[in-house]
Design a protein around this motif. Structure first.
Motif, PDB file in Angstrom:
ATOM      1  N   PHE A  51       0.842  -1.204   0.000  1.00  0.00           N
ATOM      2  CA  PHE A  51       0.000   0.000   0.000  1.00  0.00           C
ATOM      3  C   PHE A  51       0.880   1.258   0.000  1.00  0.00           C
ATOM      4  CE2 PHE A  51      -2.851   3.235   1.617  1.00  0.00           C
ATOM      5  CZ  PHE A  51      -4.041   2.941   0.975  1.00  0.00           C
ATOM      6  N   ASP A  52       1.967   1.228   0.785  1.00  0.00           N
ATOM      7  CA  ASP A  52       2.917   2.342   0.819  1.00  0.00           C
ATOM      8  C   ASP A  52       3.468   2.617  -0.575  1.00  0.00           C
ATOM      9  OD1 ASP A  52       2.563   2.519   3.498  1.00  0.00           O
ATOM     10  OD2 ASP A  52       4.564   1.814   4.077  1.00  0.00           O
ATOM     11  N   SER A  97       0.786   4.136  -2.781  1.00  0.00           N
ATOM     12  CA  SER A  97       0.530   5.516  -2.362  1.00  0.00           C
ATOM     13  C   SER A  97       1.627   6.448  -2.874  1.00  0.00           C
ATOM     14  CB  SER A  97       0.437   5.569  -0.831  1.00  0.00           C
ATOM     15  OG  SER A  97       0.389   6.887  -0.373  1.00  0.00           O
ATOM     16  N   ALA A  98       2.871   6.007  -2.733  1.00  0.00           N
ATOM     17  CA  ALA A  98       3.991   6.840  -3.192  1.00  0.00           C
ATOM     18  C   ALA A  98       4.013   6.916  -4.719  1.00  0.00           C
ATOM     19  CB  ALA A  98       5.307   6.273  -2.669  1.00  0.00           C
TER      20      ALA A  98
END
Lengths: 213, 302
Positions: free
Chosen positions: B10-11, B14-15
């Protein structure tokens, strides 16, 4: 009140204001007050408190303007505003407000300030935007304040990561991970908003196409 | 519904959405996105989430947050209330200390000769019927030495004393008036020597035709002339200090001193130049302090 110095850029206005020119500073206030007030409101979810905090923040900014060395005035102001908001939230947690206010984090629709609206908007559209604003506020209120701040700055106000890092005194990595966690927590809540307000989707898509990398 | 998902993934998504991945991370993620419809769905979901937040309407501030220039305009440091008055008081206090130590330094050590003639300046003062002038000056320096805001007000007293003394100088120089002026000087410096004072009286009378606009320099010059009788070196010193202010007054004492070499001073009668300089500095500082205080008071009222 209109901007008394429309031709000057921020840095020259800051230089004037640093020498004590209040009118130059007021030009900066007029340029940034909407953004700062929105940041405060989204963080506090309280129109009156947001106005007070924003006013205090601008006074504090003027008094401490000699400390501004960087080039990103918006991030510097945002730092003052968020710190003032955290102070306000701490005061509330200590019980300055009634239990009713603390019972649920729901935004009071009647309390919500007026929206910056297009004069061509129909009354229906205005009502829908109001509902959308309140629904987003509800979702933001469910986040812890530090995550809420990152989500507001990056996703609502479209600050760059490095601006957020300056404003909140965080590393880029921390900004990245906090934003990711905030989005993760917001995901289900905001999906419900989209389902509740299907007509608002048009707004989302238009905005999204322009921003997608 | 979305399948459960690793936080790291997810990180990354998102990035990636914000375009902050490194080139290598981005290429790796894009390769996986091309293979995995699930991952693509998650990215779309995240993109929709961000779009929803970006669509949050902007709220209208209830008022302008501009500052009132009347309340927030910054004044120059010297025009702020109290700064000048404090400066004036402080310099007056410093002046009082300077004068006090100058007087201390100029007081000769206790000796039978000096204590015998110490009364004479007081007698001259009584003759002239102006003891209050001397008292005023002594009082003013005494009040000023108490370091407090009350240190500045003595100024008018000193100014008054000086202007009266100036009158004594500019009027037809009768011996009595000159003595009065000298008496004041003598009291200020607490000169215990009477003889030089008498010598000085004669010389000041000769020097009279050149009145000065700055009375206290004349006062000091009178002291200079009294000292000039004691030694030639002293007189030339005095000429060096007071040359620009009163050229004739210093020239004559030198001649006088040369004419009367038989007047030999005892060491106790010599006032050190340092002490005199300190007193001069003290008086100048006192005047500056008073002027600053008055300006400060005036500016605050307007």
């Amino acid at each position: 009140m209109s901007d008394p110095n429309p031709d000057l850029d921020d840095l020259s206005l800051i230089a004037h204001a640093q020498r004590g020119d209040v009118q130059a500073f007021n030009s900066l206030v007029l340029r940034y007050q909407t953004g700062m007030y929105n940041l405060a409101y989204r963080l506090l979810s309280d129109a009156a408190a947001a106005a007070d905090v924003t006013q205090e923040a601008f006074i504090s900014a003027f008094k401490n303007l000699h400390q501004f060395r960087g080039s990103n005035f918006r991030a510097w102001l945002a730092r003052i505003v968020t710190n003032a908001c955290y102070d306000e939230l701490r005061r509330r947690r200590r019980g300055a407000l009634s239990l009713d206010d603390l019972a649920d984090g729901r935004a009071d629709a009647a309390d919500q300030p007026a929206l910056v609206s297009d004069p061509e908007d129909s009354p229906e559209q205005v009502a829908q935007r109001h509902a959308l604003s309140a629904a987003i506020q509800d979702c933001l209120n469910q986040l812890p304040p530090t995550f809420r701040t990152v989500a507001i700055m990056c996703d609502v106000q479209e600050y760059a990561y490095d601006e957020i890092a300056i404003a909140l005194n965080l590393s880029l990595g921390t900004v990245k991970s906090r934003l990711s966690r905030a989005r993760h927590k917001l995901r289900d809540c905001l999906r419900a908003v989209r389902e509740l307000l299907p007509n608002a989707n048009r707004l989302f898509e238009q905005k999204d196409e322009a921003e997608t990398p | 519904m979305m399948p459960p998902q690793a936080p790291e993934e997810f990180d990354l998504l998102s990035a990636y959405l914000d375009g902050v991945l490194s080139a290598r991370q981005r290429e790796a993620l894009e390769a996986r996105l091309a293979e995995s419809p699930d991952l693509r769905a998650q990215l779309d979901d995240l993109r929709a989430l961000r779009a929803t937040l970006r669509a949050a309407p902007t709220l209208q501030p209830p008022r302008n947050f501009t500052l009132d220039p009347a309340l927030y305009a910054r004044k120059a440091w010297w025009s702020r209330a109290g700064v000048l008055r404090t400066l004036g008081s402080l310099s007056a206090a410093a002046a009082a200390l300077l004068i006090f130590f100058g007087v201390l330094l100029s007081t000769p050590p206790e000796s039978p000769a000096s204590s015998g003639v110490a009364l004479q300046p007081t007698l001259i003062l009584r003759d002239a019927a102006t003891p209050t002038l001397a008292m005023l000056i002594v009082e003013s320096s005494a009040t000023a030495s108490a370091i407090s805001p009350a240190a500045a007000p003595p100024m008018p007293a000193t100014v008054a004393a000086q202007s009266v003394t100036a009158e004594a100088f500019s009027a037809a120089p009768t011996e009595q008036q000159t003595r009065a002026a000298l008496g004041v000087t003598a009291t200020m410096q607490i000169m215990a020597t009477a003889m030089p004072a008498f010598e000085a009286t004669e010389m000041t009378q000769r020097a009279m035709p050149t009145p000065t606009t700055f009375p206290e320099i004349a006062l000091l010059m009178a002291t200079e002339t009294s000292a000039a009788t004691t030694s030639v070196e002293e007189a030339s010193d005095a000429a060096g200090i007071g040359e620009s202010a009163l050229p004739t007054a210093t020239a004559r004492p030198m001649q006088h001193a040369a004419e009367e070499p038989e007047v030999t001073p005892t060491p106790s009668e010599v006032i050190s130049p340092t002490a005199r300089l300190i007193v001069v500095l003290g008086i100048i500082l006192l005047i500056i302090g008073g002027v600053l205080y008055l300006i400060g008071t005036f500016r605050v009222r307007t």
